[in-house]
Each structure stands twice: as C-alpha cells, then as structure tokens.
Motif scaffolding. Structure first.
Motif, PDB file in Angstrom:
ATOM      1  N   PRO A 147       0.925  -1.386  -0.020  1.00  0.00           N
ATOM      2  CA  PRO A 147      -0.129   0.138  -0.078  1.00  0.00           C
ATOM      3  C   PRO A 147       0.976   1.304  -0.172  1.00  0.00           C
ATOM      4  O   PRO A 147       0.163   2.255  -0.507  1.00  0.00           O
ATOM      5  CB  PRO A 147      -1.027  -0.207   1.423  1.00  0.00           C
ATOM      6  N   VAL A 148       1.946   1.341   0.736  1.00  0.00           N
ATOM      7  CA  VAL A 148       2.871   2.206   0.641  1.00  0.00           C
ATOM      8  C   VAL A 148       3.296   2.798  -0.785  1.00  0.00           C
ATOM      9  O   VAL A 148       3.442   4.030  -1.119  1.00  0.00           O
ATOM     10  CB  VAL A 148       4.169   2.385   1.515  1.00  0.00           C
ATOM     11  N   GLY A 149       3.840   1.706  -1.693  1.00  0.00           N
ATOM     12  CA  GLY A 149       4.422   2.200  -2.897  1.00  0.00           C
ATOM     13  C   GLY A 149       3.208   2.538  -3.689  1.00  0.00           C
ATOM     14  O   GLY A 149       3.345   3.672  -4.462  1.00  0.00           O
ATOM     15  N   PHE A 150       1.918   2.189  -3.675  1.00  0.00           N
ATOM     16  CA  PHE A 150       0.735   2.812  -4.487  1.00  0.00           C
ATOM     17  C   PHE A 150       0.466   4.171  -3.654  1.00  0.00           C
ATOM     18  O   PHE A 150       0.330   5.155  -4.537  1.00  0.00           O
ATOM     19  CB  PHE A 150      -0.427   1.785  -4.260  1.00  0.00           C
ATOM     20  N   LEU A 151       0.345   4.306  -2.606  1.00  0.00           N
ATOM     21  CA  LEU A 151       0.007   5.452  -1.886  1.00  0.00           C
ATOM     22  C   LEU A 151       1.095   6.737  -2.186  1.00  0.00           C
ATOM     23  O   LEU A 151       0.733   7.996  -2.395  1.00  0.00           O
ATOM     24  CB  LEU A 151      -0.307   5.467  -0.440  1.00  0.00           C
ATOM     25  N   SER A 152       2.320   6.302  -2.038  1.00  0.00           N
ATOM     26  CA  SER A 152       3.434   7.262  -2.256  1.00  0.00           C
ATOM     27  C   SER A 152       3.389   7.828  -3.490  1.00  0.00           C
ATOM     28  O   SER A 152       3.570   9.042  -3.775  1.00  0.00           O
ATOM     29  CB  SER A 152       4.569   6.465  -1.733  1.00  0.00           C
ATOM     30  N   GLY A 153       3.006   7.055  -4.616  1.00  0.00           N
ATOM     31  CA  GLY A 153       3.098   7.458  -5.856  1.00  0.00           C
ATOM     32  C   GLY A 153       2.145   8.471  -6.237  1.00  0.00           C
ATOM     33  O   GLY A 153       2.129   9.515  -7.060  1.00  0.00           O
ATOM     34  N   VAL A 154       0.859   8.005  -5.795  1.00  0.00           N
ATOM     35  CA  VAL A 154      -0.385   8.839  -6.042  1.00  0.00           C
ATOM     36  C   VAL A 154      -0.097  10.259  -5.074  1.00  0.00           C
ATOM     37  O   VAL A 154      -0.414  11.249  -5.817  1.00  0.00           O
ATOM     38  CB  VAL A 154      -1.341   7.996  -5.382  1.00  0.00           C
ATOM     39  N   GLN A 157       2.390  12.324  -6.933  1.00  0.00           N
ATOM     40  CA  GLN A 157       2.064  13.084  -8.241  1.00  0.00           C
ATOM     41  C   GLN A 157       0.923  14.078  -8.120  1.00  0.00           C
ATOM     42  O   GLN A 157       1.039  15.082  -8.872  1.00  0.00           O
ATOM     43  CB  GLN A 157       1.629  11.688  -9.252  1.00  0.00           C
ATOM     44  N   LYS A 158      -0.044  13.979  -7.054  1.00  0.00           N
ATOM     45  CA  LYS A 158      -0.814  14.945  -6.742  1.00  0.00           C
ATOM     46  C   LYS A 158      -0.653  16.010  -6.262  1.00  0.00           C
ATOM     47  O   LYS A 158      -0.786  17.204  -6.636  1.00  0.00           O
ATOM     48  CB  LYS A 158      -2.186  14.161  -6.431  1.00  0.00           C
ATOM     49  N   TYR A 159       0.202  15.985  -5.091  1.00  0.00           N
ATOM     50  CA  TYR A 159       0.700  17.214  -4.136  1.00  0.00           C
ATOM     51  C   TYR A 159       2.140  17.459  -4.282  1.00  0.00           C
ATOM     52  O   TYR A 159       2.238  18.582  -3.841  1.00  0.00           O
ATOM     53  CB  TYR A 159       0.140  16.630  -2.596  1.00  0.00           C
ATOM     54  N   CYS A 160       3.047  16.690  -4.779  1.00  0.00           N
ATOM     55  CA  CYS A 160       4.327  17.073  -4.891  1.00  0.00           C
ATOM     56  C   CYS A 160       4.737  16.752  -6.223  1.00  0.00           C
ATOM     57  O   CYS A 160       5.751  16.049  -6.427  1.00  0.00           O
ATOM     58  CB  CYS A 160       4.936  16.637  -3.634  1.00  0.00           C
ATOM     59  N   PRO A 161       4.102  17.269  -7.336  1.00  0.00           N
ATOM     60  CA  PRO A 161       4.669  16.794  -8.442  1.00  0.00           C
ATOM     61  C   PRO A 161       6.046  17.215  -8.770  1.00  0.00           C
ATOM     62  O   PRO A 161       6.700  18.180  -8.488  1.00  0.00           O
ATOM     63  CB  PRO A 161       3.819  17.369  -9.447  1.00  0.00           C
ATOM     64  N   GLU A 162       6.827  16.619  -9.839  1.00  0.00           N
ATOM     65  CA  GLU A 162       8.203  16.938 -10.075  1.00  0.00           C
ATOM     66  C   GLU A 162       8.390  18.101 -10.830  1.00  0.00           C
ATOM     67  O   GLU A 162       9.369  18.904 -10.505  1.00  0.00           O
ATOM     68  CB  GLU A 162       8.415  15.635 -11.113  1.00  0.00           C
ATOM     69  N   GLY A 167       1.896  29.084 -12.685  1.00  0.00           N
ATOM     70  CA  GLY A 167       1.114  29.329 -11.465  1.00  0.00           C
ATOM     71  C   GLY A 167       0.809  28.441 -10.829  1.00  0.00           C
ATOM     72  O   GLY A 167       0.102  28.532  -9.667  1.00  0.00           O
ATOM     73  N   GLU A 168       1.127  27.111 -10.794  1.00  0.00           N
ATOM     74  CA  GLU A 168       0.819  26.019 -10.037  1.00  0.00           C
ATOM     75  C   GLU A 168       1.845  25.936  -8.795  1.00  0.00           C
ATOM     76  O   GLU A 168       3.157  26.280  -8.883  1.00  0.00           O
ATOM     77  CB  GLU A 168       1.023  24.701 -10.842  1.00  0.00           C
ATOM     78  N   VAL A 169       1.462  25.504  -7.749  1.00  0.00           N
ATOM     79  CA  VAL A 169       2.235  25.226  -6.463  1.00  0.00           C
ATOM     80  C   VAL A 169       1.864  23.789  -5.856  1.00  0.00           C
ATOM     81  O   VAL A 169       1.094  23.202  -6.300  1.00  0.00           O
ATOM     82  CB  VAL A 169       2.019  26.255  -5.574  1.00  0.00           C
ATOM     83  N   ARG A 170       2.985  23.282  -5.162  1.00  0.00           N
ATOM     84  CA  ARG A 170       3.028  22.088  -4.704  1.00  0.00           C
ATOM     85  C   ARG A 170       2.280  22.185  -3.201  1.00  0.00           C
ATOM     86  O   ARG A 170       2.166  23.451  -2.583  1.00  0.00           O
ATOM     87  CB  ARG A 170       4.329  21.555  -4.498  1.00  0.00           C
TER      88      ARG A 170
END
Length: 269
Positions: A147-154, A157-162, A167-170
């Motif tokens: 679950p951590v592998g899946f949750l970490s990726g999601v 990607q959503k809250y701390c994208p590369e 105008g977008e912020v993390r």
C-alpha cells in the motif's frame, strides 16, 4: 494455535502495527523524492536519512537496558505514538529542519518500541513455535510495502509533482497530513483495544476481572494474566517478575542429543 487467546491477542498486536510501519517505507520512498522536488537536487537527503541508523545503533541498547523492568507491550504502546506523531513535523512545515526532526523523532520511537516487539513476541510464544511467532511479528513490515508503494506514488504525483505548470504550486503539507492521519491509526487502535490485547479482557466473557498472584496476593500484570489464562499453551501460572521464572530463563523441556562421531584415527602400534 488459533484456539489460544495468547495467539489471537498476538495477531491483533501485529496487525495494529501495520500502519505505523508504513512510516518507515515512506522514509525510504517518499521522503527522498519530496526533498529533491522541494529543495533541489543538491539537498542533503543522504545525510538526513543517515540520522535514522545512527540513532538506532546508539539508542537501542540504552533504551532496552534501561526499560527491562517495563512491560514490553506498554513500550510498544508508547513508542508507536512517538513514531506516528513524527510525520506531523512535515505536515506543519516544508523545510529541511522539519525533515531532520521527522527522522529524529521517528528513530526515537523506533528505538522505544521495535526491539520490545520481539521481546513481547518471545514472551507469548509457545515453546517450540518461537520461529513461527517471530516470522509473524515481521510480516506487517512486508505487508506495509504494497500500500505504501501505491499511496506514495499517487500522493507525490498529486501534491508534490516533479514539474509545475505556470502558476501551479505544490501542496506537500497536505500529502504529509494524509500520511500522518493514516499512521496515527495504529497507536489509537492500540489504546482503544488495550483492554483486550493486554489481557484485561479475554474476549470470552472475562473482561474486567482482576486476578491475584498466588505468591503475594498482588494484582497480576498483563503477562502473568496471559500465562495463567492460556491453558492450551502448556504453560503453568507462575510469577514472571522473578528472574528465574521469566521466559528468558525458562529451560527447555526436551533433551537434545548429538550424534556420536566415530573416530577415524588409527591406534598407534
């Protein structure tokens, strides 16, 4: 084995630690990417990560030696709270000092409860089945990986994208709030189920009964109560506070015989 109350309580304790063990997987997978994306490629993520093994190597022997008289289940209860609360440093602050405090607090909590989990495991294990109990106590660490592998990726990607659009912020704090709230479930559930897992309630109509020690008339601690209740384990009620009767000093009931090796040397004539 499932018939014995001791084993069922042991399984509950193992399952309740799954969420708090997820933090250690976030330490391995989520934190490095978070630091790189928030603070740049040159951020000292390796040095921050190295705080954990350094504290564990130094602190575990000290904490273990100084708390030998404290019930292992109580240490698990307290330590899981410390480890779970460590995440909230990152939920309140996006900074390198917050990352350092997260790792330090997590490591202190690990030093408090992780070694005593094995202590608790051996104290309730049936003789001859110690390996099975030890394997089960380590299972939640592996169950937490999926679950951590899946949750970490999601979450990354959503809250701390590369990369960020114009105008977008993390929103990294939101990510850590979600991780923190999923982690704090473990110690809270241990608190809510304390009456059962500590042996105060056997789940079979025996809740709330205080039993007395036959030697001195005092109320039994949770481990003595487990030993007295679990008749199927093949143990007898005994005063585990005495060092000669504790599980560390419990002698083997079976004799071990080694095969004889016939000498191949020829007699000197």
């Amino acid at each position: 084995t499932m018939r014995t109350p001791n084993f069922r309580r042991f399984l509950v304790v193992c399952l309740l630690t799954i969420n708090v063990r997820m933090v250690f997987r976030h330490l391995d997978g989520t934190l490095p990417k978070y630091m790189i994306r928030e603070f740049g490629e040159n951020t000292p993520k390796g040095r921050v990560y190295a705080i954990n093994p350094a504290i564990i190597i130094f602190l575990v022997p000290i904490v273990t030696a100084s708390t030998t008289a404290v019930d292992p289940l109580l240490m698990i209860h307290r330590g899981t709270y410390v480890s779970a609360l460590s995440v909230f440093f990152l939920a309140f602050s996006t900074s390198l000092p917050a990352c350092v405090m997260f790792v330090i607090t997590l490591s202190i909590g690990e030093a408090i409860w992780s070694p005593r989990l094995y202590d608790y495991t051996m104290s309730v294990a049936q003789e001859g089945r110690e390996g099975t109990y030890m394997a089960l106590s380590s299972a939640p660490l592996f169950l937490a990986k999926l679950p951590v592998g899946f949750l970490s990726g999601v979450l990354l990607q959503k809250y701390c994208p590369e990369t960020l659009a114009e105008g977008e912020v993390r929103h990294s704090k939101t990510m850590w709030w979600i991780i923190g709230l999923t982690t704090i479930v473990s110690p809270i559930l241990i608190t809510l189920l304390w009456g059962y897992i500590s042996g105060g309630e056997d789940g079979e109509g025996g809740g709330g009964v205080v039993r007395k020690n036959s030697h001195d008339g005092r109320a039994m601690n949770h481990h003595e109560l487990l030993m007295a209740k679990d008749e199927d384990d093949g143990f007898v009620q005994e005063d585990v506070d005495s060092s000669e009767h504790s599980y560390q000093h419990r002698p083997l009931t079976s004799n071990i015989s080694l095969p004889r090796v016939r000498s191949t040397e020829r007699p000197i004539v």
